[in-house]
Design a protein around this motif. Structure first.
Motif, mmCIF file in Angstrom:
data_model
loop_
_atom_site.group_PDB
_atom_site.id
_atom_site.type_symbol
_atom_site.label_atom_id
_atom_site.label_comp_id
_atom_site.label_asym_id
_atom_site.label_seq_id
_atom_site.Cartn_x
_atom_site.Cartn_y
_atom_site.Cartn_z
ATOM 1 N N LEU A 8 4.193 9.550 -0.646
ATOM 2 C CA LEU A 8 3.459 10.014 0.532
ATOM 3 C C LEU A 8 1.956 9.849 0.351
ATOM 4 N N ASN A 9 1.475 9.927 -0.884
ATOM 5 C CA ASN A 9 0.053 9.704 -1.128
ATOM 6 C C ASN A 9 -0.351 8.269 -0.779
ATOM 7 N N SER B 100 -0.799 8.227 2.885
ATOM 8 C CA SER B 100 -1.983 9.010 3.257
ATOM 9 C C SER B 100 -3.256 8.202 3.050
ATOM 10 N N LYS C 86 5.272 17.835 8.880
ATOM 11 C CA LYS C 86 3.866 17.546 9.139
ATOM 12 C C LYS C 86 3.460 16.171 8.612
ATOM 13 N N THR C 87 4.255 15.649 7.692
ATOM 14 C CA THR C 87 3.921 14.344 7.130
ATOM 15 C C THR C 87 4.365 13.193 8.037
ATOM 16 N N LEU D 275 1.959 10.478 9.097
ATOM 17 C CA LEU D 275 1.582 9.436 8.140
ATOM 18 C C LEU D 275 2.530 8.253 8.163
#
Length: 803
Positions: free
Chosen positions: A404-405, A408, A439-440, A443
């Protein structure tokens, strides 16, 4: 190859206060540093070891390239950059030959090429199958193909297979599609070269004005030992070393207080190794007494769990990569950028992806690896470098903790906008199903991901209901368990069912000791711990013969012990969350219908049968992105143009914006204008303008990357096609007659036009000559040629035209 230096009688020391000197002469010649503190003019001597000893065959330098002249005599000359100016002496190759080796051979294990030919019913002179007992393939195309193979300096085994029922000419589009899908290795026939076909296969140069070609695709391999790919040589070494270390540590801690680790040295060694290795599969019957040994065992079992999980993840990634490679081919992309974590899991998966893409005539253009646990700053630098590349197709193969980073940082860099494509392996949806924070979702807009497919069934629904009733608290994100949980559930039941079948067949579970360890020599070692499951091979065979339906679908294994018909969901993440756009299986490829609906039909992965629902790409667009842009660090194409002094209408120098003009330039510019994107380019004249340049040398410059392309009246010949690719010819060479067109009025006397004045004069003289000869030969014997002179003249003139 060694560095080259001038002969010198002295060595010079460069002290710290002399580093700033621009030019220093030493034993290695002149030493000069550039602005980047790199040595300028670093030269090499090229050595060839032959029967006569060590020989210098040439030199290489940055200034002059290859040459038989020492570099120091050429440093004052500017490098031309042309291959024709670079030379080396004769090289003796292995075996004593002077001829440059080809560099490759036909593999001994290669199968004959399967070549499909259309079974025509019209224009059978091109290609057809004889309608008799021999069924021989013949025709012009076949004859040309066989003659071409005679020029190949090695044997090419092949077999012809006709396509068509013989009642009507086959569909050539289907033939080309089968070559693309790997059903056939090549096709020979009267195939027309059209743009849509050239996107799927490579054509030979046309050998007839009708456009007859040979179609050749890339080879496709199907490795049998795919399950061993996750184990690299390095991983084997690490595992073996771990076994030995654990065995030694356990022996040191236990042999003084534990009878199981005592006895003759040979038996202690066997016990140590077997104890360490058997922890992979079952609980040991040797009990550890020391608390330190138990602590070591806890750490070791944890490492084994990680190793097993790593292997499972790697094997799963192998199957996922095949699906991703098919997806790249389905969208007609040719290059991707791989973003992956730099560990065994990441490297193995990307290696498999590269092999799978190569089979689809695609490739990984850039590999962006980051260390496990990298922070956002490192990921920022990584994605910035990846964004400088040409490809806009990103395949993300990482762990859930860092995945996920990546998205992001990509969003902060504007890399989730229109024109980009993001493809995630099964890690993303596994994390989502396990309870990813909603909430992700912002992204992941437009991301395409793959997930193991599990068909809907009553058993699956009942299992979910029972699972929910057992849960005391629902996880966030709406996910209960991922596909791996259902596969684990089916694995337990697979073993249980196999045991049931195993015992129903009258088998029993018995163990036997190793015959090499029967002599105990009076020791108290428990050799029962070294027992062998006698019916183990039979039980494994029962597992491979199992065929039943579980939560994940039909569970059945093929002859290579792989599960039959693996399948994946193709998921597109949009504003409403993950949305299934289709399925992938190795049986049918991509489809919008569940894979099990096609299992009763023959396998069909042809391109024309592939289909997915509409995908919303990053930026909210529905049109598939082109997949590439001109790189930010790219340079204009350097296009070589022959600077002719004759026939300048083809290509020549001109003082205009392009710098060149001519018929070939006009055609090239018109073709570039048809492209849906700009192509920055600069034309560079090749030649001195005093005489026509060598076209062979111009082709060599393209092959050596001194030019990106060449435009001109360049003839396509066999020797040149070995080094560069040509466009399809836009003009045929040959001898022609050019005649002007003149208007003429119709006249009833037009038939007299071929008779010129000279023609009339020659005809009249022939009449007189023949008449005189006949009179001389006949008037003494023939009454017809006698009488008054007037009568004789009339007879002669009447005889000649009347004849």
């Amino acid at each position: 190859m060694g560095t080259y230096g001038e002969e010198s009688d002295a060595f010079y020391d460069i002290h710290q206060d002399q580093v700033g000197v621009d030019l220093v002469s030493g034993a290695a010649g002149q030493v000069r540093f550039g602005s980047g503190r790199n040595v300028i003019g670093c030269d090499y001597e090229i050595i060839n070891v032959g029967q006569t000893g060590v020989n210098t065959v040439g030199f290489w330098s940055r200034n002059g390239g290859f040459s038989v002249v020492p570099p120091d005599s050429r440093h004052t000359h500017k490098k031309t950059g042309f291959v024709s100016d670079e030379k080396l002496g004769n090289i003796t190759w292995p075996g004593g030959g002077r001829e440059k080796p080809r560099g490759w051979v036909i593999a001994d294990s290669a199968s004959p090429l399967k070549i499909v030919v259309p079974n025509r019913v019209s224009f059978v002179e091109f290609v057809t199958e004889e309608n008799n007992s021999s069924h021989q393939i013949k025709g012009l195309c076949i004859d040309i193909f066989k003659e071409a193979l005679k020029f190949v300096p090695y044997s090419v085994p092949y077999i012809f297979e006709s396509f068509g029922d013989g009642h009507s000419s086959p569909n050539y589009k289907h033939i080309i599609q089968m070559v693309t899908d790997g059903v056939y290795d090549a096709a020979v026939g009267d195939f027309a070269i059209v743009p849509t076909r050239s996107k799927l296969v490579d054509f030979s140069q046309p050998y007839a004005s009708t456009g007859l070609v040979v179609v050749i695709p890339t080879n496709d391999d199907n490795p049998t030992w795919i399950f061993l790919r996750p184990f690299t040589i390095r991983l084997w070494c690490v595992v073996l070393a771990s076994f030995l270390i654990i065995a030694v540590v356990i022996w040191i801690l236990e042999h003084r207080i534990n009878e199981d680790f005592r006895g003759p040295p040979r038996k202690q060694l066997i016990t140590m190794i077997l104890f360490s290795f058997s922890t992979l599969f079952k609980r040991n019957q040797e009990d550890t007494i020391s608390n330190l040994a138990r602590l070591v065992m806890i750490v070791w079992l944890f490492l084994l769990m990680v190793l097993t999980a790593s292997y499972t993840a790697n094997l799963t990634s192998i199957l996922t990569m095949n699906a991703i490679a098919d997806f790249v081919s389905y969208c007609r992309w040719r290059e991707v950028v791989a973003i992956f974590v730099d560990d065994e899991y990441g490297r193995n998966g990307i290696s498999v992806l590269g092999d799978a893409l190569a089979k689809k005539r695609a490739k990984i253009s850039y590999k962006a690896a980051f260390r496990p646990g990298a922070d956002k700053s490192s990921l920022h630098d990584l994605l910035v470098s990846a964004n400088l590349m040409e490809s806009r197709i990103f395949v993300v193969h990482v762990n859930p903790d860092s995945g996920l980073n990546v998205f992001s940082v990509a969003k902060s860099l504007g890399m989730m906008e229109s024109g980009y494509v993001w493809i995630a392996t099964d890690w993303l949806l596994t994390a989502w199903d396990s309870g990813l924070d909603p909430k992700t979702m912002d992204l992941l807009q437009g991301v395409v991901a793959f997930r193991h497919y599990t068909p809907e069934s009553n058993e699956k629904r009942r299992f979910k209901a029972r699972w929910k009733s057992l849960r005391t608290k629902e996880t966030s994100g709406g996910g209960d368990f991922n596909s791996y949980a259902m596969y684990a559930y089916d694995t337990v039941w697979l073993v249980a069912r196999a045991l049931d079948v195993f015992f129903s067949q009258g088998n029993t579970v018995t163990f036997s000791t190793d015959p090499n360890l029967r002599k105990t020599n009076g020791t108290n070692i428990k050799f029962s711990a070294l027992s062998v499951f006698n019916e183990g091979e039979r039980f494994l065979q029962v597992i491979h013969e199992m065929n039943y339906t579980g939560l994940t679908g039909q569970i059945e294994f093929d002859s290579e012990k792989n599960r039959i018909n693996p399948a994946y969901d193709v998921i597109n993440i949009n504003s409403r969350g993950p949305h299934r756009v289709g399925y992938w299986s190795n049986h049918t490829g991509f489809s919008v219908e569940p894979p099990e609906t096609f299992y009763s039909k023959p396998p069909n992965t042809s391109t024309e049968h592939q289909r997915l629902n509409e995908i919303i790409w990053p930026g909210g667009v529905t049109k598939p992105p082109r997949g590439w842009v001109f790189p930010d660090n790219g340079e204009p194409l350097k296009i070589g143009v022959p600077n002719r002094v004759s026939y300048k209408n083809y290509a020549s120098e001109e003082k205009n914006q392009l710098g060149v003009k001519g018929y070939c330039i006009d055609i090239f510019e018109a073709a570039v204008e048809l492209l849906p994107y700009p192509v920055p380019r600069t034309y560079i004249l090749y030649g001195d303008g005093k005489r026509n340049p060598s076209y062979d040398n111009l082709v060599n410059e393209v092959a050596s990357n001194n030019f990106d392309a060449a435009v001109g009246d360049i003839t396509i010949v066999t020797n040149r096609t070995k080094f560069v690719d040509f466009t399809q010819p836009f003009m045929e060479s040959g001898l022609v007659v050019v005649a002007p067109v003149k208007g003429a009025k119709s006249s009833p006397w037009s038939f007299l036009k071929p008779f010129t004045v000279e023609m009339w004069a020659v005809t009249g003289l022939l009449f007189l000559f023949v008449g005189a000869i006949i009179w001389i030969l006949e008037h003494r014997f023939n009454e017809e040629f006698r009488g008054p002179p007037r009568r004789q003249i009339i007879t002669v003139f009447w005889l000649v035209p009347s004849s």
